[in-house]
Design a protein around this motif. Structure first.
Motif, PDB file in Angstrom:
ATOM      1  N   ILE A   9      53.209   2.628  25.692  1.00  0.00           N
ATOM      2  CA  ILE A   9      53.856   1.497  25.838  1.00  0.00           C
ATOM      3  C   ILE A   9      54.831   1.519  24.496  1.00  0.00           C
ATOM      4  O   ILE A   9      54.365   1.538  23.371  1.00  0.00           O
ATOM      5  N   ASP A  10      56.050   1.361  24.871  1.00  0.00           N
ATOM      6  CA  ASP A  10      57.232   1.558  23.608  1.00  0.00           C
ATOM      7  C   ASP A  10      57.756   0.143  23.708  1.00  0.00           C
ATOM      8  O   ASP A  10      58.455  -0.178  24.612  1.00  0.00           O
ATOM      9  N   ILE A  11      57.551  -0.668  22.704  1.00  0.00           N
ATOM     10  CA  ILE A  11      58.098  -1.840  22.607  1.00  0.00           C
ATOM     11  C   ILE A  11      59.362  -1.697  21.589  1.00  0.00           C
ATOM     12  O   ILE A  11      59.415  -1.657  20.511  1.00  0.00           O
ATOM     13  N   GLY A  12      60.616  -1.567  22.197  1.00  0.00           N
ATOM     14  CA  GLY A  12      61.788  -1.353  21.546  1.00  0.00           C
ATOM     15  C   GLY A  12      62.796  -2.332  21.304  1.00  0.00           C
ATOM     16  O   GLY A  12      62.579  -3.587  21.658  1.00  0.00           O
ATOM     17  N   SER A  13      63.840  -2.342  20.532  1.00  0.00           N
ATOM     18  CA  SER A  13      64.880  -3.297  20.274  1.00  0.00           C
ATOM     19  C   SER A  13      65.759  -3.638  21.553  1.00  0.00           C
ATOM     20  O   SER A  13      66.188  -4.691  21.778  1.00  0.00           O
ATOM     21  N   LEU A  18      56.694   1.251  29.794  1.00  0.00           N
ATOM     22  CA  LEU A  18      55.244   1.591  30.014  1.00  0.00           C
ATOM     23  C   LEU A  18      55.314   3.090  30.772  1.00  0.00           C
ATOM     24  O   LEU A  18      55.947   3.082  32.080  1.00  0.00           O
ATOM     25  N   LEU A  19      54.914   4.140  30.214  1.00  0.00           N
ATOM     26  CA  LEU A  19      54.805   5.365  30.688  1.00  0.00           C
ATOM     27  C   LEU A  19      53.379   5.977  30.761  1.00  0.00           C
ATOM     28  O   LEU A  19      52.557   6.020  30.076  1.00  0.00           O
ATOM     29  N   THR A  20      53.300   6.191  32.081  1.00  0.00           N
ATOM     30  CA  THR A  20      51.834   6.678  32.663  1.00  0.00           C
ATOM     31  C   THR A  20      51.989   8.326  32.806  1.00  0.00           C
ATOM     32  O   THR A  20      53.136   8.890  33.428  1.00  0.00           O
ATOM     33  N   HIS A  21      51.034   9.102  32.466  1.00  0.00           N
ATOM     34  CA  HIS A  21      50.971  10.474  32.473  1.00  0.00           C
ATOM     35  C   HIS A  21      49.767  11.006  33.091  1.00  0.00           C
ATOM     36  O   HIS A  21      48.662  10.528  32.885  1.00  0.00           O
ATOM     37  N   ASN A  22      49.707  11.955  33.992  1.00  0.00           N
ATOM     38  CA  ASN A  22      48.640  12.699  34.317  1.00  0.00           C
ATOM     39  C   ASN A  22      48.431  13.840  33.482  1.00  0.00           C
ATOM     40  O   ASN A  22      49.475  14.627  33.082  1.00  0.00           O
TER      41      ASN A  22
END
Length: 295
Positions: A9-13, A18-22
């Motif tokens: 989870i990247d909370i930017g300006s 939300l990025l999910t990876h296998n």
């Protein structure tokens, strides 16, 4: 074969993601990282913070809804481990720590507040190393809404890294002084002086979008000449035309111009003719950091 699931989870300006990876592990083979889903929400925290000093009640509520949704999505995906990082806007918000605490209490999502150097080191843990050749030098530029991270690579290693408060949301709100631009120019020229075969590696949603707009194949670099021409083309259109004629999302149609300005100015100052766009960023770095901490 073992498939593990991680999330970032990247909370930017400018937006939160939300990025999910296998993560695919197979004995005797290199571990594979495959994106399975990406959700991006245009909650522009920077506009709150850079103008008023704190995160508004409205945006705190939107953040809470997002964190609850992200937690549910991670459960559906079967994510075994996640990491949430907040960057420039949350760092500078007077109520940043309070908001982080409130979000954790109400959603259970634990958020780390990271500084520019930590952000740069997380990004550097990505597949960036596969792109970097020892005989060449690179300026890595990660453009965000509140700040931009600059990292100089030479002989395959990081020489120096610095975060500047020059971001797309700040630029849109006329919050970057001429003195800060000059400071950046001086820093770049000083730290790339004498480096051989210098090019730029760009990351962030805007440079990814520019690469897509260029029609170039994945892995094919952009030229400084093309990027400069594209900057003039984009600025010749109105905000509405960039949405209707170019098909840009409303929250991309404004920030793409200051982002392009940062890349064009940096390339001009260091004499770089190529901009590589590997389509990696903080979220990808978080996934790698999580995996490395487990192994």
């Amino acid at each position: 074969m073992k498939v593990r699931k991680y999330a970032a989870i990247d909370i930017g300006s400018n937006a939160i993601r939300l990025l999910t990876h296998n993560v695919i592990e197979e004995e005797g083979k290199e571990t594979l990282f495959r994106k399975s889903a990406l959700v991006r929400l245009p909650i522009r925290l920077g506009e709150d913070v850079f103008k008023n000093g704190g995160i508004s009640q409205r945006n705190e509520e939107r953040l809470l809804s997002a964190m609850k949704a992200f937690k549910l999505l991670m459960e559906v995906h079967g994510v075994e481990k996640y990491m949430a990082c907040a960057t420039s806007a949350m760092r500078e918000a007077q109520n940043g720590l309070e908001v982080i605490h409130n979000l954790y209490e109400a959603s259970g999502v634990e958020i780390q507040l990271i500084d520019g150097k930590r952000e740069a080191s997380i990004i550097a843990s990505t597949d960036l190393k596969k792109l970097i050749r020892k005989e060449e030098s690179y300026l890595y530029i990660d453009v965000g809404g509140g700040s931009t991270e600059f990292t100089v690579f030479t002989e395959g290693k990081i020489k120096i890294s610095q975060s500047f408060k020059i971001g797309t949301v700040r630029l849109l709100n006329d919050m970057v002084s001429e003195e800060l631009w000059q400071e950046l120019e001086n820093w770049l020229k000083k730290n790339v002086k004498g480096l051989p075969n210098l090019s730029i590696i760009g990351s962030g949603g805007n440079i990814n979008k520019l690469h897509k707009m260029s029609g170039r194949k994945e892995g094919e670099s952009l030229s400084y000449i093309w990027l400069k021409a594209q900057y003039h083309f984009l600025t010749s259109l109105t905000y509405e035309e960039r949405i209707s004629e170019l098909g840009l999302n409303p929250d991309r149609a404004d920030v793409i111009i200051p982002a392009t300005q940062i890349f064009v100015s940096s390339a001009k100052w260091i004499g770089a003719k190529k901009i590589h766009v590997p389509k990696i960023g903080l979220s990808d770095g978080i996934i790698k950091t999580l995996y490395q901490s487990d192994n």
